[in-house]
Design an enzyme around this catalytic site. Structure first.
Site, mmCIF file in Angstrom:
data_model
loop_
_atom_site.group_PDB
_atom_site.id
_atom_site.type_symbol
_atom_site.label_atom_id
_atom_site.label_comp_id
_atom_site.label_asym_id
_atom_site.label_seq_id
_atom_site.Cartn_x
_atom_site.Cartn_y
_atom_site.Cartn_z
ATOM 1 N N LYS A 65 0.813 -1.214 0.000
ATOM 2 C CA LYS A 65 0.000 0.000 0.000
ATOM 3 C C LYS A 65 0.850 1.270 0.000
ATOM 4 O O LYS A 65 0.363 2.345 -0.339
ATOM 5 C CB LYS A 65 -0.981 -0.026 1.149
ATOM 6 C CG LYS A 65 -2.065 -1.058 0.888
ATOM 7 C CD LYS A 65 -3.127 -1.092 1.939
ATOM 8 C CE LYS A 65 -4.202 -2.102 1.568
ATOM 9 N NZ LYS A 65 -3.655 -3.478 1.527
HETATM 10 C C1 LIG Z 1 -4.278 -4.482 1.051
HETATM 11 C C2 LIG Z 1 -3.517 -5.718 0.914
HETATM 12 C C3 LIG Z 1 -3.919 -6.723 0.012
HETATM 13 C C4 LIG Z 1 -5.181 -6.607 -0.807
HETATM 14 O O1 LIG Z 1 -5.108 -5.609 -1.785
HETATM 15 P P1 LIG Z 1 -6.443 -4.981 -2.411
HETATM 16 O O2 LIG Z 1 -5.978 -3.929 -3.320
HETATM 17 O O3 LIG Z 1 -7.236 -4.449 -1.260
HETATM 18 O O4 LIG Z 1 -7.150 -6.097 -3.083
HETATM 19 C C5 LIG Z 1 -3.125 -7.838 -0.100
HETATM 20 N N1 LIG Z 1 -2.017 -7.999 0.652
HETATM 21 C C6 LIG Z 1 -1.608 -7.065 1.522
HETATM 22 C C7 LIG Z 1 -0.386 -7.304 2.327
HETATM 23 C C8 LIG Z 1 -2.329 -5.888 1.676
HETATM 24 O O5 LIG Z 1 -1.919 -4.962 2.539
#
Ligand SMILES: *Cc1c(COP(=O)(O)O)cnc(C)c1O
Length: 484
Positions: free
Chosen positions: A102
């Site tokens: 993120k």
């Molecule tokens: C947020 C997140 C996901 C999922 O991603 P999305 O874009 O919400 O589908 C997968 N793995 C990790 C470690 C995350 O922080």
């Protein structure tokens, strides 16, 4: 480029406005009017730096932001702070300040929001509200901390995140940030935030006091667009490493929660990136698996707390954007589906949309499978992965077994194994019975020799600055206590 709402009632929205407002007035999500075919141009200069590539892609969408300002935003966001690395098939997206993918979007969002604010002449302070299942919160806090003209409020499910994730948030510095634990699960937190956003009277009240609410969740177009970049980057790296030839189709495997990351890869394909299948990997909260198999989206089930907590989600908000494309951009149809989800917790898509969804493959991994994958891959490939990535790898293997399609793939590796060290130690059979949550980091390091990311070292010695817990029905009160 202009943006339109997935629910049909807003059109011709400038990117700056979409970025500041987060969500459309009709409750829909903003999507770009079109997807410029950039692949044909970009493949001719593959050696671009991550920042350069990001600039070339993002500027196609945020055309109302001055190009010099955009360059500045990208540099401030990424320079020496974030870059993906391709390791085997794993596109490691966690080399950033919070050690999860993120960062890619949430380092950029504050920088673009700041410039969007300027371009619109917005003087109010913007209050970012975020519900997090663990990673978004910290990434938002990192990104917005001490950025002028912004406050950040993060809600997380008190018992739904890892000890490391909780500590990362609880120790966040910055005058303008606040973290609240919520007695409830992630969906409760997300619903609470949506409710606050839906309260027009409250928004008027806040505006009088100089505040505008906005979101940093992955529905914000300012977060989605920068995520397209790493699929281009990863694709070109595959070519550079000799794994594929130019224009060769690959598959993309994405451990999925809110459907933002996998949607970004789909947008990449709309821009020409040669992708065959989108492999949507879920944990035991397999709403999306069922959806891709049946065409019925049914959230009426208990949320299961898994060892991949960032994917413990029952409502994948960004799926709405995919359905919008699948319906032939029919806002009325999407509104009806989303109303159905709100009222009944379920909807079924038309046969036309189902046909469209065949580009996607959905499956899930059980907790036991995740452990096995982590152990197997570590022992056979000497590669250490986190629980979310292991969900992706497990589902990729299932896909290959079922279909025989073993073309090259990019697997989004979304978090450092050190973010979920207890699970990793358990999977590898490393004894951690005598150490606390942070001792576990050291044990994992001793056993594997994989370096502990700099940003997680010493976390246990940092001062706790946030420890408030509120009920899930008191989220607005919590917010107002901070804004007072
Ligand atoms: C947020 C997140 C996901 C999922 O991603 P999305 O874009 O919400 O589908 C997968 N793995 C990790 C470690 C995350 O922080």
């Amino acid at each position: 480029m202009k943006f339109q709402s997935t629910r049909g009632l807003e059109r011709d929205v400038k990117s700056a406005e979409g970025i500041i407002r987060g969500i459309a007035k009709d409750g829909g999500l903003f999507v770009p009017d079109s997807f410029p075919n950039l692949y044909e141009i970009l493949k001719k200069n593959k050696g671009l730096s991550y920042e350069e590539l990001a600039f070339k892609i993002i500027k196609e969408f945020f055309t109302d932001i001055d190009e010099n300002e955009l360059r500045e935003a990208i540099d401030e966001a990424y320079n020496n702070r974030f870059k993906p690395e391709l390791n085997k098939n794993y596109l490691e997206l966690y080399h950033g300040p919070t050690c999860a993918f993120k960062d890619a979007a949430l380092l950029f969002l504050p920088q673009i929001m700041k410039r969007a604010k300027k371009s619109l002449g917005v003087n109010e302070e913007i209050v970012i509200l975020t519900a997090t299942s663990g990673d978004t919160g910290k990434a938002a806090l990192e990104g917005f901390s001490s950025v002028d003209g912004f406050k950040v409020v993060v809600y997380y499910p008190k018992n739904g995140v890892s000890a490391i994730q909780e500590r990362q948030m609880a120790t966040q510095e910055g005058e303008n940030v606040k973290v609240f634990g919520i007695n409830g699960n992630f969906d409760n937190a997300q619903t609470g935030v949506k409710k606050i956003f839906g309260d027009e009277k409250l928004k008027e009240e806040l505006k009088k006091n100089g505040y505008i609410l906005s979101s940093a969740n992955s529905i914000n177009i300012g977060r989605l667009v920068p995520q397209i970049v790493y699929y281009f980057y990863g694709y070109f790296k595959l070519i550079e490493q000799g794994k594929i030839k130019e224009d060769e189709e690959i598959n993309v495997v994405v451990p999925t929660g809110n459907f933002g990351n996998i949607l970004a890869s789909y947008y990449g394909k709309q821009m020409g990136l040669p992708i065959n299948k989108f492999i949507c990997a879920s944990n035991e909260n397999k709403v999306l698996t069922d959806f891709f198999q049946t065409g019925i989206y049914d959230k009426r089930r208990e949320l299961i707390l898994t060892q991949s907590p960032s994917m413990d989600i029952l409502v994948s908000s960004n799926l709405e954007r995919l359905l919008y494309e699948g319906s032939g951009r029919d806002g009325e149809e999407i509104k009806a589906l989303m109303d159905g989800l709100m009222a009944n917790g379920v909807y079924e898509v038309s046969s036309k949309v189902r046909e469209f969804l065949k580009e996607f493959y959905g499956n899930f991994a059980t907790e036991e499978e995740v452990h096995k994958t982590i152990k197997n891959v570590y022992e056979k490939e000497n590669y250490l992965m986190d629980t979310h990535t292991a969900v992706g790898k497990t589902v990729w293997e299932k896909y290959k077994n079922e279909t025989g399609d073993d073309r090259e793939a990019l697997i989004a590796s979304t978090a450092s194994p050190y973010k979920f060290p207890v699970s990793i130690c358990n999977a590898l059979g490393i004894d951690i019975s005598n150490v606390d949550d942070f001792g576990v980091l050291k044990e994992l390091n001793k056993a594997t020799n994989v370096d502990i990311p700099r940003n997680l070292k010493g976390l246990d010695k940092k001062e706790i600055l946030h420890n408030e817990v509120w009920d899930k029905d008191e989220m607005l009160d919590a917010l107002l206590s901070f804004l007072k």
